[in-house]
Scaffold this motif. Structure first.
Motif, PDB file in Angstrom:
ATOM      1  N   LEU A 217      29.763   0.768 -21.871  1.00  0.00           N
ATOM      2  CA  LEU A 217      30.369  -0.154 -20.905  1.00  0.00           C
ATOM      3  C   LEU A 217      29.455  -0.387 -19.711  1.00  0.00           C
ATOM      4  O   LEU A 217      29.334  -1.514 -19.211  1.00  0.00           O
ATOM      5  CB  LEU A 217      31.725   0.385 -20.439  1.00  0.00           C
ATOM      6  CG  LEU A 217      32.877   0.056 -21.377  1.00  0.00           C
ATOM      7  CD1 LEU A 217      34.156   0.758 -20.932  1.00  0.00           C
ATOM      8  CD2 LEU A 217      33.121  -1.469 -21.409  1.00  0.00           C
ATOM      9  N   GLY A 218      28.773   0.667 -19.276  1.00  0.00           N
ATOM     10  CA  GLY A 218      27.808   0.515 -18.179  1.00  0.00           C
ATOM     11  C   GLY A 218      26.683  -0.419 -18.589  1.00  0.00           C
ATOM     12  O   GLY A 218      26.293  -1.337 -17.841  1.00  0.00           O
ATOM     13  N   PHE A 219      26.171  -0.189 -19.794  1.00  0.00           N
ATOM     14  CA  PHE A 219      25.132  -1.063 -20.349  1.00  0.00           C
ATOM     15  C   PHE A 219      25.617  -2.513 -20.364  1.00  0.00           C
ATOM     16  O   PHE A 219      24.916  -3.431 -19.916  1.00  0.00           O
ATOM     17  CB  PHE A 219      24.797  -0.585 -21.768  1.00  0.00           C
ATOM     18  CG  PHE A 219      23.980  -1.565 -22.575  1.00  0.00           C
ATOM     19  CD1 PHE A 219      22.620  -1.725 -22.343  1.00  0.00           C
ATOM     20  CD2 PHE A 219      24.589  -2.329 -23.581  1.00  0.00           C
ATOM     21  CE1 PHE A 219      21.870  -2.637 -23.083  1.00  0.00           C
ATOM     22  CE2 PHE A 219      23.846  -3.239 -24.326  1.00  0.00           C
ATOM     23  CZ  PHE A 219      22.481  -3.391 -24.075  1.00  0.00           C
ATOM     24  N   ALA A 220      26.836  -2.728 -20.859  1.00  0.00           N
ATOM     25  CA  ALA A 220      27.359  -4.087 -21.007  1.00  0.00           C
ATOM     26  C   ALA A 220      27.495  -4.780 -19.650  1.00  0.00           C
ATOM     27  O   ALA A 220      27.195  -5.972 -19.518  1.00  0.00           O
ATOM     28  CB  ALA A 220      28.711  -4.050 -21.716  1.00  0.00           C
ATOM     29  N   ASP A 222      25.790  -4.342 -16.854  1.00  0.00           N
ATOM     30  CA  ASP A 222      24.496  -4.768 -16.307  1.00  0.00           C
ATOM     31  C   ASP A 222      23.873  -5.855 -17.175  1.00  0.00           C
ATOM     32  O   ASP A 222      23.322  -6.831 -16.662  1.00  0.00           O
ATOM     33  CB  ASP A 222      23.550  -3.567 -16.195  1.00  0.00           C
ATOM     34  CG  ASP A 222      24.025  -2.588 -15.124  1.00  0.00           C
ATOM     35  OD1 ASP A 222      24.700  -3.030 -14.177  1.00  0.00           O
ATOM     36  OD2 ASP A 222      23.722  -1.383 -15.244  1.00  0.00           O
ATOM     37  N   LEU A 223      23.988  -5.690 -18.492  1.00  0.00           N
ATOM     38  CA  LEU A 223      23.438  -6.710 -19.400  1.00  0.00           C
ATOM     39  C   LEU A 223      24.122  -8.057 -19.171  1.00  0.00           C
ATOM     40  O   LEU A 223      23.463  -9.098 -19.125  1.00  0.00           O
ATOM     41  CB  LEU A 223      23.647  -6.277 -20.851  1.00  0.00           C
ATOM     42  CG  LEU A 223      23.203  -7.331 -21.878  1.00  0.00           C
ATOM     43  CD1 LEU A 223      21.691  -7.292 -22.059  1.00  0.00           C
ATOM     44  CD2 LEU A 223      23.909  -7.126 -23.217  1.00  0.00           C
ATOM     45  N   GLY A 224      25.415  -8.022 -19.023  1.00  0.00           N
ATOM     46  CA  GLY A 224      26.176  -9.266 -18.835  1.00  0.00           C
ATOM     47  C   GLY A 224      25.702 -10.033 -17.613  1.00  0.00           C
ATOM     48  O   GLY A 224      25.488 -11.254 -17.678  1.00  0.00           O
ATOM     49  N   LEU A 274      18.442  -5.667 -13.215  1.00  0.00           N
ATOM     50  CA  LEU A 274      19.667  -5.384 -13.978  1.00  0.00           C
ATOM     51  C   LEU A 274      19.358  -5.051 -15.432  1.00  0.00           C
ATOM     52  O   LEU A 274      19.986  -4.166 -16.023  1.00  0.00           O
ATOM     53  CB  LEU A 274      20.614  -6.587 -13.905  1.00  0.00           C
ATOM     54  CG  LEU A 274      21.390  -6.726 -12.589  1.00  0.00           C
ATOM     55  CD1 LEU A 274      21.940  -8.145 -12.429  1.00  0.00           C
ATOM     56  CD2 LEU A 274      22.533  -5.701 -12.531  1.00  0.00           C
ATOM     57  N   ALA A 275      18.398  -5.754 -16.021  1.00  0.00           N
ATOM     58  CA  ALA A 275      18.038  -5.479 -17.414  1.00  0.00           C
ATOM     59  C   ALA A 275      17.485  -4.054 -17.543  1.00  0.00           C
ATOM     60  O   ALA A 275      17.790  -3.336 -18.508  1.00  0.00           O
ATOM     61  CB  ALA A 275      17.013  -6.500 -17.906  1.00  0.00           C
ATOM     62  N   GLU A 276      16.703  -3.636 -16.557  1.00  0.00           N
ATOM     63  CA  GLU A 276      16.143  -2.274 -16.593  1.00  0.00           C
ATOM     64  C   GLU A 276      17.247  -1.236 -16.389  1.00  0.00           C
ATOM     65  O   GLU A 276      17.283  -0.201 -17.045  1.00  0.00           O
ATOM     66  CB  GLU A 276      15.049  -2.130 -15.527  1.00  0.00           C
ATOM     67  CG  GLU A 276      13.779  -2.877 -15.931  1.00  0.00           C
ATOM     68  CD  GLU A 276      12.813  -3.108 -14.762  1.00  0.00           C
ATOM     69  OE1 GLU A 276      12.927  -2.401 -13.736  1.00  0.00           O
ATOM     70  OE2 GLU A 276      11.962  -4.020 -14.884  1.00  0.00           O
ATOM     71  N   GLN A 277      18.137  -1.564 -15.477  1.00  0.00           N
ATOM     72  CA  GLN A 277      19.272  -0.685 -15.182  1.00  0.00           C
ATOM     73  C   GLN A 277      20.177  -0.552 -16.416  1.00  0.00           C
ATOM     74  O   GLN A 277      20.666   0.531 -16.720  1.00  0.00           O
ATOM     75  CB  GLN A 277      20.047  -1.333 -14.046  1.00  0.00           C
ATOM     76  CG  GLN A 277      20.984  -0.460 -13.275  1.00  0.00           C
ATOM     77  CD  GLN A 277      21.475  -1.222 -12.024  1.00  0.00           C
ATOM     78  OE1 GLN A 277      20.687  -1.562 -11.142  1.00  0.00           O
ATOM     79  NE2 GLN A 277      22.770  -1.519 -11.992  1.00  0.00           N
TER      80      GLN A 277
END
Lengths: 304, 304
Positions: A217-220, A222-224, A274-277
């Motif tokens: 969910l964290g990945f999503a 930031d990716l979003g 954000l992509a790196e995060q």
């Protein structure tokens, strides 16, 4: 190693997205009814809206997040198809004259231009219902608790606490000055909620541990946002033909975008951050998550 | 005794519908979000569309069919609220200018007149999602198999195999000569599918035996058609103020109705026959089904 790891992984992503697109077209072709009877035009409009186009990012996220937990690929393809039905319906309705009034989508006439407004409204409505038809069936998961959780989360992500709320805010701030906090919330709802569901779906189906589900969910999240900022940048700098729709419309309509609030340079660096995060959330996973890592890099470097 | 048994039972129905309406307004008030944030207008439009109006026939059918099997009333009220969300969303979208273009509904401005078209499209979309949010929750039923079945049946009744298909056919035959077979199929889809689901929902939640479930579905099919023919008659003969919308529009728009195909007299007697036929399916039940029997009589004698 906490970066999106270009360029090796970037080379992986395009074929993987291509494979996802083929799988989804096949799956949707099977799952949608055949045009027949006096309602044939409705089914044609639904098929036109959801088959044969789009980046299939959300489907890709369902497939890849489920793969981390060994979920059956056919089951994942069904859940991915449900998410793409919801995404496609939202685009059909967003394109309507009373909304964003877009004539082109994915390089083709939008549904209300190809058919008519009534067909577009109804095809969108039926696509939303169809997502739940797909998820409710035992073929999606043997465990009914899992199916209920998928439907509860999808309904929440799609409705008045998610995607639709985001679209409403998007319309309501049009032509007004919106700060980054407002735009961030708007986008977390409008595109982020469904992207989050896509990642969460795999975790739900794989009965992932809470830390792993949380990581996805964290990945999503930031990716979003990274993906959306890249979209805003494409509207300013992209090529109409590659992107498949008329660009420059955000500014013309006075849309609240990250580019408007931050300027091109700061928006670009923010997307990169954000992509790196996003990738850092995936440290909990082994190399099976490499395609998700690659998706983060791709999300901010794509041309369409 | 195979008739709708007027007048005793008819006297029961109005207060029972009134109670249903109060219960539904309370339940929907609790289940819908409060207007807040930049999306407040969306929530207001959803609430406007679904609270404080309507005959609540579908809700009544959920409550009464579930009561036959001793299902908890609060749980039934939730399922009834879900059905009313879907029904309300369909009216909001049907009233749009690109569809039936109706300015009035239930004696008030329709949602796109009170708010605007975009808000109406989005409120409808969010109401559909909300129906699934309600059904997916354990408060609706402890057994996840039951919740999945409710959602599968609702999605089917609402989508491209049900209500939306009916609306599409309704639009496509406008201005054309349609025979009774076509109109019957159109109406079985457009209004019948959701009315059938309303009756079936109580049976699903009460884990009714197949013959009892079958009986309720037979009842619903006949009742749905009787109700629709009565609606068509009201459009010709009713009072705008009592019905709460502009009448005479079916003919003006060239809608395919039973009255157009059969004439007023034959349509009226057909409705009566269907209402009597509907009640016969209920012979399997004891006097607990009397309110359902009364609903059949009411469906063809109401003024609004």
């Amino acid at each position: 190693m906490n970066q999106p790891r270009p360029p090796g992984l970037r080379a992986l992503i395009e074929p993987a997205l291509g494979e996802t697109a083929s799988l989804l077209d096949q799956t949707l072709d099977t799952l949608l009814p055949e045009p027949a009877g006096l309602e044939a035009r409705l089914i044609e409009a639904m098929r036109y809206a959801v088959i044969g186009g789009g980046k299939r990012l959300r489907a890709f996220l369902v497939l890849q997040s489920g793969r981390l937990f060994g979920v059956d690929r056919r089951a994942l393809a069904r859940a991915a198809a449900a998410v793409e039905c919801v995404h496609a319906y939202s685009l059909v309705h967003d394109d309507l004259p009373a909304m964003d009034d877009d004539d082109m989508r994915r390089g083709r006439p939008s549904v209300h231009r190809k058919f008519d407004e009534a067909a577009a409204i109804l095809a969108g409505d039926a696509l939303q219902a169809h997502a739940f038809t797909i998820l409710a069936a035992p073929e999606t998961h043997a465990d009914p608790y899992v199916r209920c959780e998928l439907m509860a989360r999808l309904a929440n992500a799609a409705g008045a606490s998610g995607m639709v709320a985001g679209q409403m805010i998007d319309m309501s701030v049009e032509g007004k000055a919106a700060d980054v906090t407002t735009i961030t919330r708007l986008q977390r709802l409008k595109t982020g909620a469904l992207i989050s569901f896509a990642c969460e779906a795999g975790a739900i189906m794989g009965k992932a541990s809470p830390p792993m589900r949380h990581a996805l969910l964290g990945f999503a999240q930031d990716l979003g946002l990274a993906f959306q900022i890249a979209d805003d940048l494409l509207d300013v700098e992209g090529d109409d033909v590659i992107v498949g729709k008329k660009l420059g419309k955000d500014e013309a309509r006075g849309k609240a975008t990250f580019v408007k609030a931050l300027g091109v340079e700061r928006a670009r660096s923010q997307a990169q951050v954000l992509a790196e995060q996003a990738v850092r959330h995936l440290d909990i996973f082994d190399e099976k998550a490499d395609l998700l890592r690659a998706a983060a890099a791709w999300s901010v470097s794509r041309k369409g």
